[in-house]
Design an enzyme around this catalytic site. Structure first.
Site, PDB file in Angstrom:
ATOM      1  CG  ASP A 199     -35.445  63.353  20.379  1.00 30.90           C
ATOM      2  OD1 ASP A 199     -34.343  63.714  20.844  1.00 30.90           O
ATOM      3  OD2 ASP A 199     -35.594  62.912  19.224  1.00 30.90           O
ATOM      4  CB  SER A 250     -44.125  59.355  15.717  1.00 33.63           C
ATOM      5  OG  SER A 250     -45.025  59.394  14.622  1.00 33.63           O
ATOM      6  CB  ILE A 280     -38.451  47.977  14.053  1.00 33.58           C
ATOM      7  CG1 ILE A 280     -37.102  47.370  14.471  1.00 33.58           C
ATOM      8  CG2 ILE A 280     -38.834  47.552  12.637  1.00 33.58           C
ATOM      9  CD1 ILE A 280     -37.128  45.883  14.717  1.00 33.58           C
ATOM     10  CG  ASP A 281     -41.950  53.656  11.573  1.00 40.87           C
ATOM     11  OD1 ASP A 281     -42.792  52.906  11.039  1.00 40.87           O
ATOM     12  OD2 ASP A 281     -42.095  54.888  11.611  1.00 40.87           O
ATOM     13  CB  SER A 282     -37.706  52.052   7.962  1.00 40.10           C
ATOM     14  OG  SER A 282     -37.486  53.392   8.319  1.00 40.10           O
ATOM     15  CG  ASP A 310     -40.729  56.918  18.334  1.00 42.76           C
ATOM     16  OD1 ASP A 310     -39.699  56.854  19.025  1.00 42.76           O
ATOM     17  OD2 ASP A 310     -40.751  56.711  17.102  1.00 42.76           O
ATOM     18  CD  GLU A 322     -32.002  60.330  20.543  1.00 42.63           C
ATOM     19  OE1 GLU A 322     -33.210  60.037  20.444  1.00 42.63           O
ATOM     20  OE2 GLU A 322     -31.261  60.491  19.560  1.00 42.63           O
ATOM     21  N   GLY A 345     -34.843  55.864   8.992  1.00 45.46           N
ATOM     22  CA  GLY A 345     -35.178  55.800   7.573  1.00 45.46           C
ATOM     23  C   GLY A 345     -34.601  54.579   6.886  1.00 45.46           C
ATOM     24  N   GLY A 392     -33.627  53.835  15.121  1.00 42.43           N
ATOM     25  CA  GLY A 392     -33.107  53.658  13.760  1.00 42.43           C
ATOM     26  C   GLY A 392     -32.600  52.260  13.493  1.00 42.43           C
TER      27      GLY A 392
HETATM   28  P1  13P Z   1     -36.189  53.002  11.628  1.00 41.89           P
HETATM   29  O1  13P Z   1     -36.383  54.154  10.693  1.00 41.89           O
HETATM   30  O2  13P Z   1     -34.842  52.394  11.454  1.00 41.89           O
HETATM   31  O3  13P Z   1     -37.267  52.006  11.525  1.00 41.89           O
HETATM   32  O4  13P Z   1     -36.205  53.591  13.122  1.00 41.89           O
HETATM   33  C1  13P Z   1     -37.424  53.803  13.799  1.00 41.89           C
HETATM   34  C2  13P Z   1     -37.251  54.592  15.050  1.00 41.89           C
HETATM   35  O5  13P Z   1     -36.176  54.805  15.554  1.00 41.89           O
HETATM   36  C3  13P Z   1     -38.480  55.097  15.688  1.00 41.89           C
HETATM   37  O6  13P Z   1     -38.186  55.899  16.782  1.00 41.89           O
HETATM   38  O1  G3H Z   2     -38.198  57.768  14.333  1.00 47.17           O
HETATM   39  C1  G3H Z   2     -39.154  58.036  13.608  1.00 47.17           C
HETATM   40  C2  G3H Z   2     -40.200  57.035  13.351  1.00 47.17           C
HETATM   41  O2  G3H Z   2     -39.903  56.284  12.209  1.00 47.17           O
HETATM   42  C3  G3H Z   2     -41.532  57.709  13.239  1.00 47.17           C
HETATM   43  O3  G3H Z   2     -41.664  58.311  12.005  1.00 47.17           O
HETATM   44  O4  G3H Z   2     -42.321  60.588  12.688  1.00 47.17           O
HETATM   45  O5  G3H Z   2     -42.719  59.784  10.339  1.00 47.17           O
HETATM   46  O6  G3H Z   2     -44.075  58.885  12.254  1.00 47.17           O
HETATM   47  P1  G3H Z   2     -42.763  59.469  11.811  1.00 47.17           P
HETATM   48 ZN    ZN Z   3     -36.376  57.005  16.568  1.00 47.96          ZN
END
Ligand code: 13P
Ligand code: G3H
Ligand code: ZN
Length: 312
Positions: free
Chosen positions: A105, A50, A258-260, A83, A135, A182, A215
């Site tokens: 985006d 990101s 998937i990030d969270s 991202d 998107e 999130g 997300g």
């Molecule tokens: P989460 O916050 O659900 O992990 O989504 C991550 C995401 O969409 C990164 O682009």
């Molecule tokens: O969609 C967002 C991702 O979770 C990336 O998060 O912008 O805090 O790195 P960030």
């Molecule tokens: Zn995202």
């Protein structure tokens, strides 16, 4: 295998009824945890960066770490993806700087402005052998410094997708069907719901075209409970049920973001570790189990949610 674009992996995922995981990377342990799981399970993967990750870790460090992972994981295709690219300049910097895929985006812009911006990025990216995710529709939640409330979010309008893809020439499309960024995706006590009817409608209008779900963390309650049991405070953190993501992966969804869940795995592990070992202060001592937790979590997703094990 060198870094690849997502073209081939999405084609196979679409035809095979599975999805490729797109995991956010911010440091070495995260890159290692994800790619070790993918290598063990012979799974393709998208490593995504990101704007915030570039600001935190520096573009060059991230690219070199991903290149090291490519060398260490010879059996699997790895794509390096921007991202939530916020503007043309950031996309250009990543295209020029070694990425194989970028997201532009423009989802918060009016339709025509979103089209114009995405088209400009597509023209530059395709001229350099890089693919583009765009998107349509707005997800709720927090990403970088943007916080979209549930009231301001909006589902993707299926009647707009053909014109958008035609006019932009994008290679994949992120849509909004009820997922959000999130760790707080649904109000406690409410039933998590995704608009599979919207996904179905969109995929009928775009046959064979790869759809992306942002997300998509499931916010495993074992991590939330561990965090809360060891001094954290994350009441009511709720994610997307895994079985819903598995359904989406069988449909036109080829990339699941998937990030969270990575953040939760790391935080839960380190909080527990510090409680158990208050005298430890060598970062290797607590980053090692944190990296293992990322690896275990990603392996679980590959087998139980994405269905991409053995698809490298
Ligand atoms: P989460 O916050 O659900 O992990 O989504 C991550 C995401 O969409 C990164 O682009
Ligand atoms: O969609 C967002 C991702 O979770 C990336 O998060 O912008 O805090 O790195 P960030
Ligand atoms: Zn995202």
């Amino acid at each position: 295998m060198a870094l690849v674009t997502t073209t081939e992996m999405f084609k196979k995922a679409y035809e095979g009824g599975y999805a490729v995981g797109a995991f956010n990377v911010n440091n070495m342990e995260i890159v290692q945890g994800i790619t070790e799981a993918c290598q063990d399970l012979k799974s393709p993967v998208v490593l995504q960066v990101s704007k915030g990750a570039r600001a935190y870790a520096n573009h060059n460090y991230l690219v070199k770490m991903v290149q090291a992972a490519v060398e260490n994981c010879p059996d699997i295709p790895i794509a390096l993806h921007l991202d939530h690219g916020p503007d043309f300049e950031t996309c250009k910097a990543c295209i020029d700087g070694g990425f194989t895929s970028v997201m532009i985006d423009g989802s918060s812009l009016p339709f025509d402005e979103n089209v114009e911006l995405a088209k400009k990025v597509v023209e530059y990216a395709h001229a350099h052998g890089v693919v583009v995710e765009a998107e349509l529709g707005t997800l709720a939640g927090v990403e970088d410094d943007v916080n979209v409330s549930a009231e301001d979010s909006s589902y993707t309008r299926p009647e707009e997708v053909e014109e958008f893809v035609d006019r932009t020439g994008c290679d994949s499309l992120a849509i909004a069907i009820g997922t959000s960024h999130g760790a707080y995706k649904f109000k406690p006590g409410t039933k998590p719901q995704l608009r599979f009817d919207v996904l179905e409608d969109i995929s009928k209008r775009l046959p064979g075209f790869p759809i992306v779900l942002h997300g998509s963390s499931s916010v495993p309650q074992e991590f939330v409970q561990k965090i809360n049991a060891h001094g954290g405070k994350m009441p009511d953190a709720i994610g997307i049920p895994e079985e819903m993501l598995r359904e989406a992966a069988k449909m036109a969804v080829c990339k699941i973001n998937i990030d969270s869940d990575i953040r939760l795995a790391i935080t839960a592990t380190i909080r527990e570790y510090f409680d158990a070992h208050p005298d430890h202060f060598d970062p290797r001592q607590y980053l090692k189990p944190a990296r293992q937790a990322v690896k275990d979590m990603v392996a679980h997703k590959i087998v139980n949610v994405l269905g991409c094990n053995g698809k490298a």
